[in-house]
Design an enzyme around this catalytic site. Structure first.
Site, PDB file in Angstrom:
ATOM      1  CE  LYS A  13      -3.401  -2.293  -1.002  1.00 39.78           C
ATOM      2  NZ  LYS A  13      -4.168  -2.777  -2.454  1.00 39.78           N
ATOM      3  NE  ARG A  88      -1.595  -7.712  -1.291  1.00 36.23           N
ATOM      4  CZ  ARG A  88      -0.954  -6.669  -1.781  1.00 36.23           C
ATOM      5  NH1 ARG A  88      -0.309  -5.930  -1.036  1.00 36.23           N
ATOM      6  NH2 ARG A  88      -1.334  -6.239  -2.917  1.00 36.23           N
ATOM      7  NE  ARG A 127      -0.777   0.393 -11.085  1.00 35.30           N
ATOM      8  CZ  ARG A 127      -0.953   0.218  -9.682  1.00 35.30           C
ATOM      9  NH1 ARG A 127      -0.575   0.941  -8.852  1.00 35.30           N
ATOM     10  NH2 ARG A 127      -1.079  -1.093  -9.347  1.00 35.30           N
ATOM     11  NE  ARG A 133       2.400  -2.690  -9.941  1.00 35.80           N
ATOM     12  CZ  ARG A 133       2.037  -2.347  -8.812  1.00 35.80           C
ATOM     13  NH1 ARG A 133       1.934  -1.099  -8.032  1.00 35.80           N
ATOM     14  NH2 ARG A 133       1.089  -3.279  -8.272  1.00 35.80           N
ATOM     15  NE  ARG A 144      -2.093  -6.765  -8.557  1.00 34.88           N
ATOM     16  CZ  ARG A 144      -1.963  -5.767  -9.219  1.00 34.88           C
ATOM     17  NH1 ARG A 144      -2.002  -5.711 -10.583  1.00 34.88           N
ATOM     18  NH2 ARG A 144      -1.737  -4.493  -8.481  1.00 34.88           N
TER      19      ARG A 144
HETATM   20  P1  B4P Z   1      -3.225   1.607  -5.605  1.00 34.99           P
HETATM   21  O1  B4P Z   1      -4.404   1.444  -5.133  1.00 34.99           O
HETATM   22  O2  B4P Z   1      -2.481   2.908  -4.829  1.00 34.99           O
HETATM   23  O3  B4P Z   1      -2.477   0.395  -5.877  1.00 34.99           O
HETATM   24  P2  B4P Z   1      -1.306  -0.303  -5.311  1.00 34.99           P
HETATM   25  O4  B4P Z   1      -1.161   0.411  -3.880  1.00 34.99           O
HETATM   26  O5  B4P Z   1      -0.050  -0.466  -6.202  1.00 34.99           O
HETATM   27  O6  B4P Z   1      -1.796  -1.566  -4.859  1.00 34.99           O
HETATM   28  P3  B4P Z   1      -1.695  -2.956  -5.197  1.00 34.99           P
HETATM   29  O7  B4P Z   1      -2.284  -4.135  -4.417  1.00 34.99           O
HETATM   30  O8  B4P Z   1      -1.948  -3.027  -6.835  1.00 34.99           O
HETATM   31  O9  B4P Z   1      -0.074  -3.375  -5.347  1.00 34.99           O
HETATM   32  P4  B4P Z   1       0.870  -3.757  -4.379  1.00 34.99           P
HETATM   33  O10 B4P Z   1       2.177  -2.706  -4.590  1.00 34.99           O
HETATM   34  O11 B4P Z   1       0.457  -3.448  -2.818  1.00 34.99           O
HETATM   35  O12 B4P Z   1      -3.309   2.529  -7.132  1.00 34.99           O
HETATM   36  C1  B4P Z   1      -3.982   1.901  -8.076  1.00 34.99           C
HETATM   37  C2  B4P Z   1      -4.008   2.952  -9.445  1.00 34.99           C
HETATM   38  O13 B4P Z   1      -5.270   3.683  -9.167  1.00 34.99           O
HETATM   39  C3  B4P Z   1      -2.992   3.979  -9.358  1.00 34.99           C
HETATM   40  O14 B4P Z   1      -2.819   4.228 -10.662  1.00 34.99           O
HETATM   41  C4  B4P Z   1      -3.724   5.233  -9.074  1.00 34.99           C
HETATM   42  O15 B4P Z   1      -3.354   6.570  -9.720  1.00 34.99           O
HETATM   43  C5  B4P Z   1      -5.255   4.914  -9.308  1.00 34.99           C
HETATM   44  N1  B4P Z   1      -6.004   5.692  -8.033  1.00 34.99           N
HETATM   45  C6  B4P Z   1      -5.812   5.572  -6.814  1.00 34.99           C
HETATM   46  N2  B4P Z   1      -6.896   6.165  -5.954  1.00 34.99           N
HETATM   47  C7  B4P Z   1      -7.737   6.712  -7.141  1.00 34.99           C
HETATM   48  C8  B4P Z   1      -8.884   7.528  -7.213  1.00 34.99           C
HETATM   49  N3  B4P Z   1      -9.496   7.737  -6.133  1.00 34.99           N
HETATM   50  N4  B4P Z   1      -9.585   7.695  -8.465  1.00 34.99           N
HETATM   51  C9  B4P Z   1      -8.929   7.126  -9.679  1.00 34.99           C
HETATM   52  N5  B4P Z   1      -7.856   6.630  -9.570  1.00 34.99           N
HETATM   53  C10 B4P Z   1      -7.035   6.245  -8.447  1.00 34.99           C
HETATM   54  O16 B4P Z   1       1.403  -5.279  -4.379  1.00 34.99           O
HETATM   55  C11 B4P Z   1       2.240  -5.567  -5.585  1.00 34.99           C
HETATM   56  C12 B4P Z   1       2.432  -7.328  -5.626  1.00 34.99           C
HETATM   57  O17 B4P Z   1       3.306  -7.450  -4.651  1.00 34.99           O
HETATM   58  C13 B4P Z   1       1.044  -8.103  -5.150  1.00 34.99           C
HETATM   59  O18 B4P Z   1       0.318  -8.482  -6.128  1.00 34.99           O
HETATM   60  C14 B4P Z   1       1.987  -9.529  -4.345  1.00 34.99           C
HETATM   61  O19 B4P Z   1       2.435  -9.985  -5.282  1.00 34.99           O
HETATM   62  C15 B4P Z   1       3.062  -8.604  -3.672  1.00 34.99           C
HETATM   63  N6  B4P Z   1       2.977  -8.186  -2.269  1.00 34.99           N
HETATM   64  C16 B4P Z   1       2.741  -6.992  -1.956  1.00 34.99           C
HETATM   65  N7  B4P Z   1       2.582  -7.127  -0.561  1.00 34.99           N
HETATM   66  C17 B4P Z   1       2.386  -8.304  -0.206  1.00 34.99           C
HETATM   67  C18 B4P Z   1       2.282  -8.850   0.971  1.00 34.99           C
HETATM   68  N8  B4P Z   1       1.867  -8.316   2.172  1.00 34.99           N
HETATM   69  N9  B4P Z   1       2.033 -10.268   0.940  1.00 34.99           N
HETATM   70  C19 B4P Z   1       2.160 -10.962  -0.241  1.00 34.99           C
HETATM   71  N10 B4P Z   1       2.572 -10.502  -1.419  1.00 34.99           N
HETATM   72  C20 B4P Z   1       2.808  -9.042  -1.338  1.00 34.99           C
END
Ligand code: B4P
Length: 188
Positions: A13, A88, A127, A133, A144
């Site tokens: 995402k 979410r 990552r 992280r 998660r």
């Molecule tokens: P991403 O999928 O980009 O990970 P993310 O955006 O960080 O999502 P995530 O759900 O983990 O965390 P968020 O910050 O939203 O990428 C993951 C990895 O994969 C990266 O290293 C990337 O390089 C790699 N990658 C991507 N595409 C690829 C591909 N095609 N091929 C290979 N590799 C690839 O949330 C973090 C925390 O914040 C949550 O757990 C929660 O505690 C809190 N939070 C955030 N939003 C919330 C909400 N709305 N409600 C409640 N809590 C919330």
């Protein structure tokens, strides 16, 4: 246009939202980034949320809804937003509908990135090795994934029922996924 990038942790995402910002000049509203910024600043909000995030649990709805609300006018001034990691929960989705309706807007498209669990774990592990992280450890990742299954996946039928959901294969390269997302947006 208001677009939601939807999927489990590690689905891509954040990666794809950043590309859309570069390619289409849209604004990215990532609740994960906002929460990490609050933690880095040492604010009271950050201190409250750090433990929750590190354990892999969801931050309370009212906290993330307030964060999104505080940025919505800015997003609307730019012609809409990419919501990354929000909503979410069903309560967050309903709150977003109300907030947008109050501005004469709506969610236009929900892009669901489909990635299998083994690939998610590989990405999160990589990552953790690259960036350290604190919520990218195997124990938090399990929590998660469960939070996604229990609280976030119910949004799939919610948006499907509104005819807004587009499924995209998130297993390919970043480039291939970006092309599939562009198609899903342009064919709406
Ligand atoms: P991403 O999928 O980009 O990970 P993310 O955006 O960080 O999502 P995530 O759900 O983990 O965390 P968020 O910050 O939203 O990428 C993951 C990895 O994969 C990266 O290293 C990337 O390089 C790699 N990658 C991507 N595409 C690829 C591909 N095609 N091929 C290979 N590799 C690839 O949330 C973090 C925390 O914040 C949550 O757990 C929660 O505690 C809190 N939070 C955030 N939003 C919330 C909400 N709305 N409600 C409640 N809590 C919330």
């Amino acid at each position: 246009m208001n677009l939601i990038l939807f999927g489990p942790p590690g689905a891509g995402k954040g990666t794809q939202a950043k590309r859309l910002v570069e390619e289409r000049g849209m604004i990215q509203l990532s609740t994960g980034d906002m929460l990490r910024a609050a933690i880095a600043s040492g604010s009271e909000l950050g201190l409250t949320c750090k433990g929750i995030i590190d354990r892999g649990e969801l931050v309370p709805d009212e906290v993330v809804i307030a964060l999104i609300e505080s940025r919505l006018d800015e997003a609307e001034a730019c012609g809409g937003a990419i919501f990354d990691g929000f909503p979410r929960t069903l309560a967050q989705a309903k709150a977003l509908d109300v907030l947008l309706a109050g501005r004469g807007k709506q969610v236009d498209r929900v892009i669901r990135l489909r990635v299998d669990e083994a690939a998610l774990l590989d990405r999160i592990t990589q990552r953790f090795a690259d960036m350290g992280r604190s919520d990218d450890n195997p124990e938090s990742f399990k929590v998660r994934l469960k939070a996604y299954a229990d609280q976030t996946a119910p949004l799939i039928p919610y948006y499907e029922g509104q005819g807004k959901l587009a499924e995209v294969d998130g297993m390919g390269s970043v480039e291939a996924v970006a092309r599939a997302i562009a198609q899903a947006i342009d064919n709406r």
